[in-house]
Motif scaffolding. Structure first.
Motif, PDB file in Angstrom:
ATOM      1  N   ILE A   1     -63.503 -39.006  -0.717  1.00  0.00           N
ATOM      2  CA  ILE A   1     -63.896 -38.175  -1.855  1.00  0.00           C
ATOM      3  C   ILE A   1     -62.979 -36.967  -1.863  1.00  0.00           C
ATOM      4  N   ASP A   2     -62.084 -36.916  -2.801  1.00  0.00           N
ATOM      5  CA  ASP A   2     -61.046 -35.870  -2.837  1.00  0.00           C
ATOM      6  C   ASP A   2     -61.223 -35.059  -4.127  1.00  0.00           C
ATOM      7  N   SER A   3     -61.860 -33.968  -4.174  1.00  0.00           N
ATOM      8  CA  SER A   3     -62.472 -33.202  -3.100  1.00  0.00           C
ATOM      9  C   SER A   3     -63.955 -32.964  -3.413  1.00  0.00           C
TER      10      SER A   3
ATOM     11  N   LYS B   1     -53.393 -33.087   2.699  1.00  0.00           N
ATOM     12  CA  LYS B   1     -54.662 -33.798   2.923  1.00  0.00           C
ATOM     13  C   LYS B   1     -54.686 -35.123   2.166  1.00  0.00           C
ATOM     14  N   SER B   2     -54.341 -35.058   0.869  1.00  0.00           N
ATOM     15  CA  SER B   2     -54.367 -36.282   0.068  1.00  0.00           C
ATOM     16  C   SER B   2     -53.351 -37.285   0.589  1.00  0.00           C
ATOM     17  N   THR B   3     -52.217 -36.778   1.044  1.00  0.00           N
ATOM     18  CA  THR B   3     -51.182 -37.660   1.576  1.00  0.00           C
ATOM     19  C   THR B   3     -51.687 -38.378   2.828  1.00  0.00           C
TER      20      THR B   3
ATOM     21  N   GLY C   1     -61.197 -36.561  -7.555  1.00  0.00           N
ATOM     22  CA  GLY C   1     -61.794 -35.750  -8.604  1.00  0.00           C
ATOM     23  C   GLY C   1     -60.797 -34.746  -9.140  1.00  0.00           C
ATOM     24  N   GLU C   2     -59.625 -34.696  -8.529  1.00  0.00           N
ATOM     25  CA  GLU C   2     -58.650 -33.676  -8.883  1.00  0.00           C
ATOM     26  C   GLU C   2     -57.469 -34.243  -9.638  1.00  0.00           C
ATOM     27  N   GLU C   3     -57.108 -35.474  -9.312  1.00  0.00           N
ATOM     28  CA  GLU C   3     -55.917 -36.041  -9.907  1.00  0.00           C
ATOM     29  C   GLU C   3     -56.282 -37.294 -10.698  1.00  0.00           C
TER      30      GLU C   3
HETATM   31 MG    MG Z   1     -55.013 -33.107  -2.710  1.00  0.00          MG
END
Ligand code: MG
Ligand code: TYD
Length: 466
Positions: A175-177, A105-107, A128-130
């Motif tokens: 917005i991740d995630s 998804k992020s890719t 928000g995750e990385e």
């Molecule tokens: Mg991701």
């Protein structure tokens, strides 16, 4: 007397209870109910009754005919992604992208952001995750290090909205995630349904007022549902899921809901060491490495939206060593398999009660079309009888409980795709008679009307072979 606010919320489906329970009655989940402090969100719990205004404002009602404008869109430039969204991101719309962790998804979103940013659009990517460094590293791996995407690692929705509201509003904000976001208007902990819903609401308001297209990334549970915020699915304009299993390289992007476009289109990607590559001819990919000489495989000429797609269906029927035979299916519907087996037993004269049955759709694809019935039946009969099917033939048709094969939509498109990929025959129901002109079929089609014809046809192959 005013009712007290219930404060036990199911973290899977958002159902609200007044006291703790072990099992959620709404979604059947075990141990999913958690206590949440005061629900400020108007959607959770009973709505406080306000004294009604004596008079409402009067607004004009309009007819169905009249001027309507096509929603303005920003295409991502990635054709397979634009096909699923219906031609690009609609301004001010909000999309929920769901998918298993690690599916890409992020890719995908980084590639889409970079493509837009390189065309001069303002794009913000909030992770928000990385950490920013991690996101940067991924962009570099993808060869997109130079794209002017605005990056941040943030989780507070108010801060994010304040930052994005400065200057020209972005064309796209990622917005991740959504599960990592939190808003000050709600007191519960981040990740809870109330928080996710509150954050999504704030971001939706931001999208609608600024015209920014917002994509929310959502996590998915083991059974493929978007975790936690089922409620969010109703709030957003489109829900898109990114599927595929990590053992395969293919990834399928599928619109589950779309207020601005079709929901049956799929986008096909291949995960490579340089990110996701678009697959423009998926049939070739799904048929690669096909074993044509063995019994139990049939090629299904399917449709995904407006696009024909050929896939291999594999069946294994083997004597069982257990009291109750196993029925396992990957990539297709379990109850559909049971139905096909029942019809084969009742009308095709097959004895399957003492056999294990396995059915697999090759390549990690998931088929939902009833038109796959005939291909599945052909693979099953072939495996049971040990007679390989002709390798240059495709199958499609819907099976009725009476054993009749019913015609399916878009036969010409299916046949054309098969002809294009070098197939020379098709086994299919006679097409519905279109008014007048009999259409010229692109390849030799043997029409079958009943399941007995299929069984007899496959049995006859042995006699010919021996
Ligand atoms: Mg991701
Ligand atoms: P990611 O986009 O981080 O997944 P998600 O955001 O859905 O959790 O992708 C993670 C996987 O993709 C990871 O296992 C590595 C793989 N990958 C590649 O194979 N090639 C690449 O170029 C990139 C960036 C990732």
């Amino acid at each position: 007397m005013a009712k007290r606010h219930p404060s036990f919320v199911c973290q899977e489906c958002g159902a609200v209870y007044t006291r703790w329970k072990g099992k959620c009655e709404a979604c059947g989940g075990w141990n999913t109910i958690a206590e949440e402090a005061g629900s400020a969100s108007p959607m959770a719990g009973p709505v406080a009754t306000r004294p009604s205004r004596a008079k409402g404002r009067i607004f004009p009602l309009e007819g169905l005919s009249g001027e309507s404008k096509e929603a303005p869109r920003t295409p991502s430039g990635i054709a397979e992604l634009d096909r699923v969204t219906g031609g690009g991101f609609v301004h001010g719309s909000i999309i929920l992208l769901g998918g298993d962790p690690g599916i890409g998804k992020s890719t995908l979103l980084m590639q889409a952001s970079a493509a837009l940013a390189l065309r001069g659009e303002r794009v913000a990517y909030i992770s928000g995750e990385e950490a920013v460094a991690q996101v940067r590293l991924r962009a570099e791996r993808l060869g997109l290090g130079q794209a002017p995407v605005e990056l941040a690692s943030e989780t507070n929705v108010e801060d994010i909205i304040a930052t994005l509201s400065q200057g020209r509003p972005p064309a796209l904000a990622i917005i991740d995630s959504i599960q990592t976001m939190w808003t000050e208007t709600v007191e519960s902990a981040p990740g809870t349904v109330t928080q996710v819903r509150g954050s999504a609401q704030a971001l939706i308001r931001f999208a609608k007022t600024t015209g920014t297209a917002v994509i929310l990334v959502g996590h998915v549970t083991k059974d493929g549902q978007i975790a936690g915020p089922r409620v969010v699915e109703h709030m957003v304009d489109a829900v898109v899921s990114f599927e595929g299993d990590t053992g395969h390289h293919f990834r399928i992007l599928r619109a589950v809901k779309n207020r601005f476009g079709p929901t049956d289109e799929i986008g096909v990607f291949e995960m490579s060491d340089q990110g996701l590559r678009e697959v423009t001819n998926p049939s070739e990919l799904f048929l690669a490495g096909r074993d044509m000489a063995t019994a139990g495989t049939a090629v299904f000429a399917g449709m995904e939206g407006t696009r024909p797609l050929l896939v291999e269906i594999q069946a294994l029927v083997a004597p069982t060593s257990l009291g109750t035979p196993r029925r396992a299916v990957v990539g297709w519907d379990q109850s559909r398999l049971s139905m096909v087996l029942a019809v084969l037993e009742a009308h095709g004269g097959l004895k399957l009660g003492m056999h294990d049955v396995y059915l697999n759709v090759a390549g990690g694809l998931r088929i939902t079309e009833p038109a796959a019935d005939l291909a599945a039946a052909a693979a099953l009969v072939s495996s049971l009888s040990g007679n390989p099917l002709p390798p240059d033939t495709v199958y499609f048709g819907e099976l009725g409980l009476s054993g009749a094969i019913r015609p399916v939509a878009q036969s010409p498109a299916r046949l054309k795709e098969a002809a294009k990929l070098g197939f020379s025959g098709a086994v299919a129901p006679a097409p519905r008679l279109e008014k007048g002109k009999p259409e010229k079929l692109p390849l030799a089609t043997s029409s079958i009307g009943h399941i007995t014809d299929l069984v007899a046809g496959i049995a006859a192959r042995r006699r010919k072979a021996s």
